[in-house]
Enzyme design. Structure first.
Site, mmCIF file in Angstrom:
data_model
loop_
_atom_site.group_PDB
_atom_site.id
_atom_site.type_symbol
_atom_site.label_atom_id
_atom_site.label_comp_id
_atom_site.label_asym_id
_atom_site.label_seq_id
_atom_site.Cartn_x
_atom_site.Cartn_y
_atom_site.Cartn_z
ATOM 1 N N LEU A 83 0.829 -1.200 0.000
ATOM 2 C CA LEU A 83 0.000 0.000 0.000
ATOM 3 C C LEU A 83 0.867 1.254 0.000
ATOM 4 C CD1 LEU A 83 -2.928 1.189 0.331
ATOM 5 C CD2 LEU A 83 -2.386 1.311 2.779
ATOM 6 N N HIS A 84 0.663 2.099 -0.963
ATOM 7 C CA HIS A 84 1.457 3.331 -1.014
ATOM 8 C C HIS A 84 0.591 4.505 -1.449
ATOM 9 C CE1 HIS A 84 1.796 1.378 -4.976
ATOM 10 N NE2 HIS A 84 1.945 2.591 -5.507
#
Length: 818
Positions: free
Chosen positions: A727-728
């Site tokens: 997740l970014h």
DNA sequence: GTTCTAGAAC
DNA sequence: GTTCTAGAAC
């Protein structure tokens, strides 16, 4: 009365703070239920309301569908008829005025209402509402048609499904307003319905639909065609309206009305004519409006064609500073916020019901009361509000009640444990004054920085004026009649007066939050504030994310689920009066679990709820298993081992520069939890993490702006379909000045709905407990969209052309953002 | 996510 | 000649 719930950072605590200061608040506890707290007279009332039912708002606008409302009755027509108990109307004071304005539509509508193109000026008849400078600059932009193109001979009556409207039997040829050939109904007070919205938002379509569906006389006045089918002056509109109202016809004034001062003209007229003024705010996303404008060919003012896309975007950027959104505090008896075509459909149906009973020989007042009873709750402890029976306001009650029922239905989910509405009950001020618990500084500011305040009230007893009943989360906002202000000192008046003071200044609203083309839904009034101001700390109570869950297909698993510990049971259950400590106990008992349960999430062995779409499936869809897709995952695990500069590191996140920055400033905030491989893994329990990610991003942005003066606005968001595992959050400046930005996909993944703004992600998580993934078809569509300037909307033929344009485009310099 | 390549389109 | 697109490989 002292109540302690949660901790200082919890929204519920914030609500109590408000309560203790004489305010009222509405809490929405995830999917399970809503909690209405009030203390209009310092006697706190707490009511657990069943979760509103029904599907989230449709995705019509998300899909960018063209305007054109479904015929009345098609889309759940029966359902909007306010089934008893289904709409947890809570009303108490008649005119809970929203304190907070929206963002939103987010993005698309922000900033100042500067220049408008010549086409807009003339075409939409806002000539008198624009500065010469603005008009000139717009004209010089060449976006609009020249005067010659304004010669469309037909007024608003054209295109009405083949029917050329003529003077009605009841003298509908009011000046040059177009009637619907239906006579005024004896005894039915006429109303003035003011439309507000961007070109292409569907105002004229709404008018035609309403005129067709209604059984009473409606006269449509459009400045574009007021002058013998050609654009005219505002004064001509006023004259036409005055004549039509005098004849007993209900009237529609069809102009953009993005500017509060323009609306004021017609509010004054309504007051002069002693009729109620209502507003329908068509807050359709600018992207959708622009598409419609580009596609249409029959606009009398010539605001059509591809060249006029930019007009829409410019106006959208400018409208905030001009007084958008319309508020009841301006003097409208009600304001209906329509964020989607379905909303507009419902609003059409609601207004088509106006006067229906009277037209059929029944009692309008009785119908009003009947309808109000259906959507209202008990009235224990609530004081009746002065009913305006016999007035247009009372007559409009069924209309508003239907709208409230619709809103309650379409908005089943609100921000999890977030305060979504504030208002000051009428008695609060007086009571507070008597007890020395008046509002303290900061309360208003807090409210102003919060999500859009929905109309909130406590109880709507059958004896109350239905029109005064605010819906739980309704987008219909009530206010006093323009021409018949409530008695001084009355509860209604008090609330209204405060309401009039309440709307935050444009700069206070979260309009500067990351803009988005996300056209989904709209549930929260006015687009909902996207929450706390950008700089607000993560610890701020109730991060204020707008109670505007995205209307995403496939997220209906939460519908009908009011469980999660709610004592209220099904959505059909009546609000539980009283409740007191029990209500708070329920509120605090596993709200997160309730939300997760409602969202259908199942805790994984690691404690991380997995998406309904299994992890393996997500990985396959997102192609997260590829070796090259592991770079960020490795960086999360071993920041020092990353080749990229580490901008921040703590236990939860790592922030690094993007290896292939698509703008001068482009960084990534990476979640370190191995379970968070992508946005598909996000659940409501990750809201604090996302807030932390936001704060880390904001801190870096602040530093970056110091280091690089002149840096463009930033936006925060996720790619709908990430290519890299882990997740970014993208933190990217809007200059898009980078050699790494090479192709259409690069561009569109940051400037279309492919880019999911953090605020909207938060909202969807709050409302639904998880995110709905876009389809592969949507993915391809977004990636393949034609190149358009993200600031002015003008199409560009190639990436090099786009880049050249961006450098020169003034609109880029005015982009909203962090 | 990227680069590289080839062919098509402008 | 430049740009775009698609596919392969990483």
């Amino acid at each position: 009365m002292a109540l302690r719930v949660g901790n200082k950072s919890s929204p519920s605590c914030a609500a109590l703070t408000v309560l203790q200061q004489g305010e009222s608040a509405v809490l929405h506890n995830g999917d399970a239920f809503s909690l209405i707290c009030t203390r209009p007279d310092l006697a706190i009332q707490v009511h657990i309301l069943p979760a509103a039912q029904g599907p989230p708002a449709d995705a019509a606008t998300r899909e960018g569908t063209a305007a054109g409302y479904m015929p009345a009755g098609r889309e759940g027509g029966a359902a909007v008829a306010a089934p008893p108990g289904s709409a947890p109307s809570t009303s108490h004071n008649s005119s809970p005025e929203r304190v907070v304005a929206p963002t939103t539509q987010p993005s698309q509508q922000s900033s100042r209402h500067t220049e408008a193109s010549g086409s807009y000026v003339t075409g939409d008849g806002d000539l008198d509402g624009l500065s010469d400078e603005g008009a000139d600059s717009g004209r010089s932009g060449g976006a609009g048609p020249g005067p010659g193109s304004l010669a469309s001979p037909v007024s608003t009556g054209k295109g009405q499904r083949g029917k050329r409207r003529g003077p009605g039997a009841g003298g509908k040829d009011t000046a040059r307003g177009v009637g619907n050939n239906k006579p005024p109904v004896q005894g039915l007070p006429p109303v003035l319905l003011l439309f507000a919205g961007l070109p292409g938002s569907g105002k004229s379509t709404f008018s035609r639909s309403l005129q067709d569906a209604s059984t009473v006389s409606w006269v449509h006045v459009n400045q574009d065609a007021i002058n013998k089918g050609k654009p005219g002056k505002r004064e001509q509109c006023v004259a036409a309206l005055r004549a039509a109202l005098a004849e007993g016809s209900c009237c529609i004034i069809d102009r953009c009305h993005l500017d509060a001062s323009q609306r004021a003209t017609f509010l004054e007229l309504a007051a002069e004519c002693h009729v109620a003024a209502h507003c329908v705010a068509l807050a359709i996303p600018a992207q959708a409006c622009a598409g419609r404008v580009a596609a249409r060919t029959d606009h009398p003012g010539g605001v059509q064609g591809d060249n006029n896309r930019a007009v829409v975007f410019r106006m959208a950027k400018q409208q905030d500073s001009k007084g958008w959104p319309p508020t009841a505090a301006e003097g409208f008896t009600s304001v209906m916020d329509c964020f989607t075509d379905s909303d507009a459909n419902a609003a059409v149906r609601a207004w088509a019901a106006y006067g229906a009973a009277a037209a059929a020989g029944g009692s309008g007042a009785a119908a009003a009361l009947t309808t109000a009873t259906a959507v209202g709750g008990s009235s224990e402890g609530a004081k009746p509000v002065g009913a305006a029976q016999g007035t247009a306001e009372a007559q409009a009650a069924p209309t508003l009640a239907m709208w409230q029922a619709y809103v309650a239905k379409r908005k089943p989910l609100a921000a999890a444990t977030a305060i979504t509405a504030f208002f000051k009950p009428a008695a609060a001020k007086a009571a507070a004054g008597a007890t020395g618990t008046g509002a303290v500084p900061g309360v208003k500011a807090m409210a102003a920085g919060k999500a859009p305040a929905a109309s909130a009230a406590t109880e709507a007893g059958p004896q109350q004026a239905p029109a005064a009943g605010g819906s739980q989360v309704g987008a219909a906002r009530s206010a006093p009649m323009a021409g018949a202000k409530a008695e001084p000192g009355s509860a209604v008046t008090g609330a209204r007066q405060r309401g009039a003071e309440s709307p935050p200044a444009a700069e206070q609203r979260p309009a500067k939050r990351p803009a988005t083309a996300q056209p989904s839904v709209g549930v929260a009034p006015h687009g909902g504030g996207t929450g706390a101001p950008a700089g607000k700390g993560a610890g701020s109570p109730g991060s204020g994310h707008a109670a505007k869950p995205n209307a995403v297909p496939g997220s209906q698993q939460s519908q009908g689920n009011s469980g999660g510990g709610s004592a209220s049971g099904t959505g059909a259950a009546s609000p539980s009066p009283g409740g007191g400590a029990n209500a708070f106990a329920v509120l605090m008992k596993g709200s997160r679990q309730a939300a997760a349960a409602a969202a259908g999430a199942k805790p994984s062995p690691t404690g991380v709820a997995r998406a309904t779409l299994g992890g393996a499936d997500v990985d396959k869809r997102f192609k997260l298993d590829s070796p090259w897709a592991q770079a960020l995952r490795k960086a999360a695990q071993d920041p020092e081992g990353s080749q990229q500069q580490v901008l921040h590191k703590d236990e939860e996140v790592v922030m690094i520069m993007d290896a292939f920055p698509k703008a001068r400033s482009h960084a990534l905030v990476i979640a370190r939890d191995p379970a968070l491989r992508s946005i598909a893994d996000l659940r409501a329990e990750h809201l604090p993490l996302l807030e932390h990610m936001r704060q880390v991003a904001l801190d870096w942005i602040a530093k970056r702006k110091e280091q690089v003066p002149g840096t463009a606005a930033f936006k925060l968001g996720f790619h709908a379909v990430p290519s890299m595992c882990q997740l970014h959050l993208h933190v990217i400046s809007q200059d898009f000045d980078s050699p790494a930005l090479k192709n259409k996909k690069h561009w569109n993944t940051f400037t279309t709905e492919f880019f999911r703004p953090l605020d909207l992600v938060l909202r969807e998580l709050e409302g639904h407990g998880k995110l709905t993934l876009i389809s592969e078809a949507e993915e391809k569509r977004f990636e393949g969209q034609e190149l358009r300037c993200h600031a002015c909307g003008l199409a560009q033929k190639s990436i090099p052309a786009l880049k050249s344009h961006i450098v020169a485009c003034d609109a880029v310099k005015c982009l909203p953002g962090l």
